[in-house]
Design a protein around this motif. Structure first.
Motif, PDB file in Angstrom:
ATOM      1  N   ASP A   1     -24.060  57.086   9.909  1.00 43.75           N
ATOM      2  CA  ASP A   1     -23.141  56.021   9.489  1.00 43.75           C
ATOM      3  C   ASP A   1     -23.764  55.028   8.508  1.00 43.75           C
ATOM      4  O   ASP A   1     -23.156  54.014   8.168  1.00 43.75           O
ATOM      5  N   GLU A   2     -24.992  55.293   8.068  1.00 46.33           N
ATOM      6  CA  GLU A   2     -25.692  54.458   7.092  1.00 46.33           C
ATOM      7  C   GLU A   2     -25.993  53.048   7.615  1.00 46.33           C
ATOM      8  O   GLU A   2     -26.155  52.105   6.849  1.00 46.33           O
ATOM      9  N   ASN A   3     -26.084  52.919   8.907  1.00 43.52           N
ATOM     10  CA  ASN A   3     -26.431  51.639   9.506  1.00 43.52           C
ATOM     11  C   ASN A   3     -27.744  51.800  10.252  1.00 43.52           C
ATOM     12  O   ASN A   3     -27.782  52.404  11.322  1.00 43.52           O
ATOM     13  N   TRP A   4     -28.829  51.277   9.687  1.00 38.41           N
ATOM     14  CA  TRP A   4     -30.119  51.339  10.377  1.00 38.41           C
ATOM     15  C   TRP A   4     -30.740  49.933  10.462  1.00 38.41           C
ATOM     16  O   TRP A   4     -31.950  49.742  10.403  1.00 38.41           O
ATOM     17  N   SER A   5     -29.879  48.963  10.658  1.00 37.98           N
ATOM     18  CA  SER A   5     -30.328  47.578  10.693  1.00 37.98           C
ATOM     19  C   SER A   5     -30.976  47.190  12.015  1.00 37.98           C
ATOM     20  O   SER A   5     -31.632  46.159  12.109  1.00 37.98           O
ATOM     21  N   SER A   6     -30.800  48.000  13.052  1.00 36.44           N
ATOM     22  CA  SER A   6     -31.374  47.682  14.359  1.00 36.44           C
ATOM     23  C   SER A   6     -31.797  48.960  15.065  1.00 36.44           C
ATOM     24  O   SER A   6     -31.439  50.069  14.656  1.00 36.44           O
ATOM     25  N   ASP A   7     -32.552  48.792  16.157  1.00 36.11           N
ATOM     26  CA  ASP A   7     -32.988  49.949  16.938  1.00 36.11           C
ATOM     27  C   ASP A   7     -31.803  50.726  17.500  1.00 36.11           C
ATOM     28  O   ASP A   7     -31.871  51.943  17.675  1.00 36.11           O
ATOM     29  N   ASP A   8     -30.724  50.011  17.800  1.00 36.11           N
ATOM     30  CA  ASP A   8     -29.554  50.659  18.399  1.00 36.11           C
ATOM     31  C   ASP A   8     -28.769  51.498  17.396  1.00 36.11           C
ATOM     32  O   ASP A   8     -28.055  52.428  17.790  1.00 36.11           O
ATOM     33  N   THR A   9     -28.889  51.158  16.115  1.00 32.47           N
ATOM     34  CA  THR A   9     -28.062  51.840  15.114  1.00 32.47           C
ATOM     35  C   THR A   9     -28.843  52.800  14.215  1.00 32.47           C
ATOM     36  O   THR A   9     -28.246  53.675  13.592  1.00 32.47           O
ATOM     37  N   ALA A  10     -30.151  52.641  14.129  1.00 37.42           N
ATOM     38  CA  ALA A  10     -30.947  53.472  13.222  1.00 37.42           C
ATOM     39  C   ALA A  10     -30.994  54.910  13.716  1.00 37.42           C
ATOM     40  O   ALA A  10     -31.542  55.193  14.782  1.00 37.42           O
ATOM     41  N   LEU A  11     -30.409  55.816  12.946  1.00 38.64           N
ATOM     42  CA  LEU A  11     -30.341  57.244  13.293  1.00 38.64           C
ATOM     43  C   LEU A  11     -30.062  57.436  14.784  1.00 38.64           C
ATOM     44  O   LEU A  11     -30.895  57.939  15.538  1.00 38.64           O
ATOM     45  N   GLU A  12     -28.863  57.051  15.174  1.00 36.34           N
ATOM     46  CA  GLU A  12     -28.447  57.164  16.561  1.00 36.34           C
ATOM     47  C   GLU A  12     -28.410  58.621  17.022  1.00 36.34           C
ATOM     48  O   GLU A  12     -28.483  59.544  16.210  1.00 36.34           O
ATOM     49  N   HIS A  13     -28.261  58.768  18.331  1.00 35.99           N
ATOM     50  CA  HIS A  13     -28.127  60.109  18.915  1.00 35.99           C
ATOM     51  C   HIS A  13     -27.040  60.908  18.198  1.00 35.99           C
ATOM     52  O   HIS A  13     -25.926  60.426  18.004  1.00 35.99           O
TER      53      HIS A  13
END
Length: 230
Positions: free
Chosen positions: A130-142
């Motif tokens: 989703d091109e959101n890697w601003s946090s640990d929760d969103t960076a290359l999610e499962h």
């Protein structure tokens, strides 16, 4: 003598044409079914081929990023490069090497790569990042990549050694046998990309051995250190 018109039933044009129309509709239906039966497998094969081509394109981007990373940090991403990235970029991301997702997040945090899209496996079991890697929760999610990474290699190793491969079903160590119709895509240490066969037991085959088999001449008897996608 009776009038001939009185002995013959009147001509029923509708009733006599009806059987012909029924046969025509049956024939037309058969043609449509036949056409769909031919077309759908062709469309499916084309879609599989397109997805495989897109996965190869993704691997090309990963390869470029890995070589730039090695040039910048002296090695491919691993446990030791996380602190170096933090010192250089000041990233707030928690960096590690537990999974291939974590390895690839290091590439993003290093600011040598600015898109998650290159980690898109284009397989049926993964999803588009989703091109959101601003946090640990969103960076290359499962699920945002189905590529596995083989750690501990460098550009000086055997050029034929695979370093990234897929598709792998995210969250598992299972090769996805269906997405590319029994094929897998592999990025070698040399930077070359190839497609190869997955056997009936789900192994990617190279040199007559499974890609991860320690007996494969590529590994000199030592099992490769694989980081699987989360």
């Amino acid at each position: 003598m009776k009038d001939q018109s009185e002995t013959q039933p009147p001509f029923d044009g509708v009733r006599k044409r009806q059987p012909i129309n029924q046969w025509m509709w049956l024939l037309l239906g058969a043609i449509v079914v036949f056409s769909v039966g031919i077309t759908l497998p062709m469309v499916k094969r084309q879609r599989i081929k397109a997805n495989q081509t897109s996965a190869v394109s993704s691997l090309r981007g990963v390869g470029f990023a890995l070589y730039e990373f090695e040039s910048e940090y002296g090695r491919f991403p691993d446990a030791t490069t996380a602190s170096k990235i933090k010192q250089k970029t000041g990233t707030r991301l928690t960096l590690s090497d537990r999974t291939s997702n974590d390895i690839f997040v290091q590439l993003l945090a290093s600011e040598l790569l600015f898109t998650e899209t290159v980690f898109n496996t284009h397989s049926g079991t993964s999803r588009k990042p989703d091109e959101n890697w601003s946090s640990d929760d969103t960076a290359l999610e499962h699920g945002e990549t189905g590529f596995a990474f083989i750690s501990g290699l460098s550009s000086k190793d055997n050029p034929s050694c695979p370093i990234v491969f897929g598709p792998v079903i995210p969250g598992t160590k299972t090769i996805d046998m269906k997405s590319f119709d029994g094929k897998a895509v592999i990025l070698d240490v040399s930077g070359s990309i190839r497609s190869t066969t997955i056997d009936s037991s789900g192994r990617i085959m190279i040199n007559g051995f499974g890609i991860l088999d320690p007996q494969n001449p590529l590994w000199n008897g030592k099992a490769p250190d694989v980081k699987w996608p989360k």
